[in-house]
Design an enzyme around this catalytic site. Structure first.
Site, PDB file in Angstrom:
ATOM      1  N   SER A 113       2.102   2.422  -2.781  1.00 13.16           N
ATOM      2  CA  SER A 113       3.072   2.069  -3.740  1.00 13.16           C
ATOM      3  C   SER A 113       1.625   2.174  -5.097  1.00 13.16           C
ATOM      4  O   SER A 113       0.867   0.612  -3.917  1.00 13.16           O
ATOM      5  CB  SER A 113       4.190   1.659  -4.343  1.00 13.16           C
ATOM      6  OG  SER A 113       4.416   2.111  -6.006  1.00 13.16           O
TER       7      SER A 113
ATOM      8  N   TYR B 272       7.237 -14.481 -13.294  1.00 12.61           N
ATOM      9  CA  TYR B 272       6.165 -13.744 -12.313  1.00 12.61           C
ATOM     10  C   TYR B 272       5.148 -14.271 -13.114  1.00 12.61           C
ATOM     11  O   TYR B 272       3.760 -14.484 -11.880  1.00 12.61           O
ATOM     12  CB  TYR B 272       6.977 -12.576 -13.346  1.00 12.61           C
ATOM     13  CG  TYR B 272       5.655 -11.266 -12.717  1.00 12.61           C
ATOM     14  CD1 TYR B 272       5.047 -11.143 -11.751  1.00 12.61           C
ATOM     15  CD2 TYR B 272       3.950 -11.499 -13.525  1.00 12.61           C
ATOM     16  CE1 TYR B 272       4.468  -9.815 -11.330  1.00 12.61           C
ATOM     17  CE2 TYR B 272       3.427 -10.507 -13.063  1.00 12.61           C
ATOM     18  CZ  TYR B 272       3.740  -9.420 -12.202  1.00 12.61           C
ATOM     19  OH  TYR B 272       2.367  -9.003 -12.311  1.00 12.61           O
TER      20      TYR B 272
ATOM     21  N   ALA C  12       0.954  -1.282   0.070  1.00 15.49           N
ATOM     22  CA  ALA C  12      -0.218  -0.185  -0.085  1.00 15.49           C
ATOM     23  C   ALA C  12       0.710   1.234  -0.287  1.00 15.49           C
ATOM     24  O   ALA C  12       0.285   2.385   0.246  1.00 15.49           O
ATOM     25  CB  ALA C  12      -1.109   0.103   1.207  1.00 15.49           C
TER      26      ALA C  12
HETATM   27  N1  LIG Z   1       0.900  -2.696 -12.662  1.00 14.23           N
HETATM   28  C1  LIG Z   1       0.119  -3.934 -13.746  1.00 14.23           C
HETATM   29  O1  LIG Z   1       0.196  -3.435 -14.659  1.00 14.23           O
HETATM   30  C2  LIG Z   1       0.442  -5.153 -12.564  1.00 14.23           C
HETATM   31  C3  LIG Z   1      -0.424  -5.732 -13.809  1.00 14.23           C
HETATM   32  C4  LIG Z   1      -0.709  -7.000 -13.332  1.00 14.23           C
HETATM   33  C5  LIG Z   1      -0.679  -7.384 -12.251  1.00 14.23           C
HETATM   34  N2  LIG Z   1       0.382  -6.332 -10.763  1.00 14.23           N
HETATM   35  C6  LIG Z   1       0.092  -6.591  -9.631  1.00 14.23           C
HETATM   36  O2  LIG Z   1      -0.042  -5.281  -8.556  1.00 14.23           O
HETATM   37  C7  LIG Z   1       0.049  -5.757  -7.320  1.00 14.23           C
HETATM   38  C8  LIG Z   1       0.698  -4.117  -6.925  1.00 14.23           C
HETATM   39  O3  LIG Z   1       1.309  -3.411  -7.919  1.00 14.23           O
HETATM   40  P1  LIG Z   1       1.732  -2.511  -8.156  1.00 14.23           P
HETATM   41  O4  LIG Z   1       1.318  -2.090 -10.039  1.00 14.23           O
HETATM   42  O5  LIG Z   1       1.060  -1.402  -7.863  1.00 14.23           O
HETATM   43  O6  LIG Z   1       3.366  -2.218  -8.366  1.00 14.23           O
HETATM   44  P2  LIG Z   1       4.004  -1.292  -7.211  1.00 14.23           P
HETATM   45  O7  LIG Z   1       3.943   0.530  -7.764  1.00 14.23           O
HETATM   46  O8  LIG Z   1       5.456  -1.698  -8.061  1.00 14.23           O
HETATM   47  O9  LIG Z   1       3.861  -1.730  -5.966  1.00 14.23           O
HETATM   48  C9  LIG Z   1       4.362  -2.813  -5.408  1.00 14.23           C
HETATM   49  C10 LIG Z   1       4.163  -2.366  -3.947  1.00 14.23           C
HETATM   50  O10 LIG Z   1       4.387  -3.970  -3.595  1.00 14.23           O
HETATM   51  C11 LIG Z   1       5.948  -3.132  -2.734  1.00 14.23           C
HETATM   52  N3  LIG Z   1       6.870  -4.060  -2.291  1.00 14.23           N
HETATM   53  C12 LIG Z   1       7.158  -5.119  -3.350  1.00 14.23           C
HETATM   54  N4  LIG Z   1       8.654  -5.741  -2.669  1.00 14.23           N
HETATM   55  C13 LIG Z   1       8.426  -6.280  -1.114  1.00 14.23           C
HETATM   56  C14 LIG Z   1       8.998  -6.693  -0.532  1.00 14.23           C
HETATM   57  N5  LIG Z   1       9.640  -7.529  -0.933  1.00 14.23           N
HETATM   58  N6  LIG Z   1       7.748  -6.699   0.545  1.00 14.23           N
HETATM   59  C15 LIG Z   1       7.312  -5.699   1.213  1.00 14.23           C
HETATM   60  N7  LIG Z   1       6.183  -5.042   0.295  1.00 14.23           N
HETATM   61  C16 LIG Z   1       7.145  -4.957  -1.003  1.00 14.23           C
HETATM   62  C17 LIG Z   1       6.480  -2.298  -2.918  1.00 14.23           C
HETATM   63  O11 LIG Z   1       6.722  -1.262  -1.383  1.00 14.23           O
HETATM   64  P3  LIG Z   1       7.909  -0.407  -1.879  1.00 14.23           P
HETATM   65  O12 LIG Z   1       6.914   0.725  -2.504  1.00 14.23           O
HETATM   66  O13 LIG Z   1       8.416  -0.180  -0.468  1.00 14.23           O
HETATM   67  O14 LIG Z   1       8.382  -0.562  -3.023  1.00 14.23           O
HETATM   68  C18 LIG Z   1       4.494  -1.470  -2.922  1.00 14.23           C
HETATM   69  O15 LIG Z   1       3.735  -1.362  -2.212  1.00 14.23           O
HETATM   70  C19 LIG Z   1       1.618  -6.439  -7.601  1.00 14.23           C
HETATM   71  O16 LIG Z   1       1.411  -7.441  -7.076  1.00 14.23           O
HETATM   72  C20 LIG Z   1       2.069  -6.890  -8.893  1.00 14.23           C
HETATM   73  O17 LIG Z   1       1.806  -8.088  -9.359  1.00 14.23           O
HETATM   74  C21 LIG Z   1       0.539  -4.752 -11.200  1.00 14.23           C
END
Ligand SMILES: NC(=O)c1ccc[n+]([C@@H]2O[C@H](COP(=O)([O-])OP(=O)(O)OC[C@H]3O[C@@H](n4cnc5c(N)ncnc54)[C@H](OP(=O)(O)O)[C@@H]3O)[C@@H](O)[C@H]2O)c1
Length: 300
Positions: free
Chosen positions: A13, A177, A11
């Site tokens: 990002s 992934y 949450a």
């Molecule tokens: N963006 C897309 O197109 C897309 C499409 C399909 C699925 N998703 C999925 O959506 C979800 C959210 O991603 P998002 O797109 O919102 O990307 P994002 O902006 O990169 O957010 C990812 C979040 O996960 C946290 N995180 C990453 N590594 C972590 C760790 N080791 N421990 C704890 N927290 C961690 C990040 O923390 P920090 O703030 O510290 O980095 C951030 O809060 C993910 O599961 C991703 O696979 C995304």
């Protein structure tokens, strides 16, 4: 969402940040679990602005470490009497194979095993809070994946680097992934089956291709390539709608074991609907946690 406590990962990002703010605006109290203290503080500030009447809270844990997952889950159990919604949203794509100090491939650890471990550790508390909801952020990327139980840590997959894989997935990183996101759907369905009649639903979703920080730090060619592709992605506010819907909408209160694309229910791939594979993954995940010193019964 007044009176509801939502525990959410990822949450700080992207879609998780926007969904958490929106749920706070609707009256929910947010407990976030995130890895970076400074980003937690910034997120809490925004949550206080959105929902000032309740005490939002942040707990710090790197979710790619199963010992951190266990520690933070135990902190939650010791301090949160009620968990109405559990949102497993944190996830990442890594441009190369990284092994954690627990011997796990990092994508599998963060995107699947942490979701499995956190959910099972908190499950009794969620069950006792029913009606409750569990949500997992999966991805449409699962559609190109199948699991290899002889290589769950993807050591062989990275070693062999086949041409077919390069053509189909653009290389091993995306393949790994995609597998982790298939695990998300298989886990959600197996969980929903176990929770039938318990007053707790379990659903997962693909948020869309969203312009977040996703893959920005992946390294290799993936980071720059995804940054270019994201010029065509949907805005974060739109990408967060599926999470908000599954967490709060009365329309889904009795739906469980389902996969959504945004707010629309979809059928996942045939591999994701394979219950035998889901059970095998459940057993393999339990065995991995036990090998890392987790107790026989994860919830206790
Ligand atoms: N963006 C897309 O197109 C897309 C499409 C399909 C699925 N998703 C999925 O959506 C979800 C959210 O991603 P998002 O797109 O919102 O990307 P994002 O902006 O990169 O957010 C990812 C979040 O996960 C946290 N995180 C990453 N590594 C972590 C760790 N080791 N421990 C704890 N927290 C961690 C990040 O923390 P920090 O703030 O510290 O980095 C951030 O809060 C993910 O599961 C991703 O696979 C995304």
């Amino acid at each position: 969402m007044h009176g509801k406590t939502v525990l959410i990962t990822g949450a700080t990002s992207g879609i998780g940040a926007v969904a958490a703010e929106s749920l706070a605006r609707d009256g929910a109290r947010i407990v976030l679990v995130a890895r970076d203290r400074e980003r937690c503080e910034r997120t809490l500030e925004r949550l206080r602005g959105a929902g000032p009447r309740v005490q939002h809270r942040a707990l710090v844990a790197d979710l790619s470490s199963m010992s951190e997952v266990r520690r933070v889950a135990d902190e939650v159990l010791a301090s949160e009497p009620k968990l109405d919604v559990l949102v497993n949203n944190a996830g990442a794509l890594f441009g190369r194979r990284i092994e954690t100090n627990e011997g796990l491939e990092k994508t599998f650890a963060l995107n699947h095993l942490a979701v499995f471990a956190l959910t099972l550790r908190l499950l009794d508390r969620v069950r006792a809070s029913g009606p409750a909801r569990i949500i997992v952020t999966a991805s449409a990327a699962h559609r190109v994946a199948s699991l290899d139980f002889d290589d769950l840590q993807s050591a062989r997959l990275y070693r062999e680097r086949k041409l077919g894989q390069l053509l189909r997935y653009g290389g091993p990183a995306f393949h790994v992934y995609a597998r982790s996101k298939l695990c998300n759907i298989l886990f959600t369905r197996a969980l929903a089956r176990r929770l039938a009649g318990a007053g707790v639903t379990a659903n997962c979703l693909h948020p869309g291709f969203v312009a977040t920080r996703f893959a920005d730090e992946a390294g290799g060619a993936i980071g720059p390539l995804t940054r270019i592709a994201k010029l065509f992605a949907i805005p974060v506010g739109e990408g967060a709608q599926g999470l908000e819907y599954l967490a709060a909408s009365p329309a889904v209160e009795n739906l469980t074991g389902r996969y959504f694309a945004g707010t629309v229910e979809r059928s996942p791939s045939a591999a994701a609907r394979d219950d035998a594979t889901a059970e095998r993954l459940w057993e393999a995940s339990e065995a991995l946690l036990r090998s890392l010193g987790w107790p026989e019964r994860f919830g206790s």
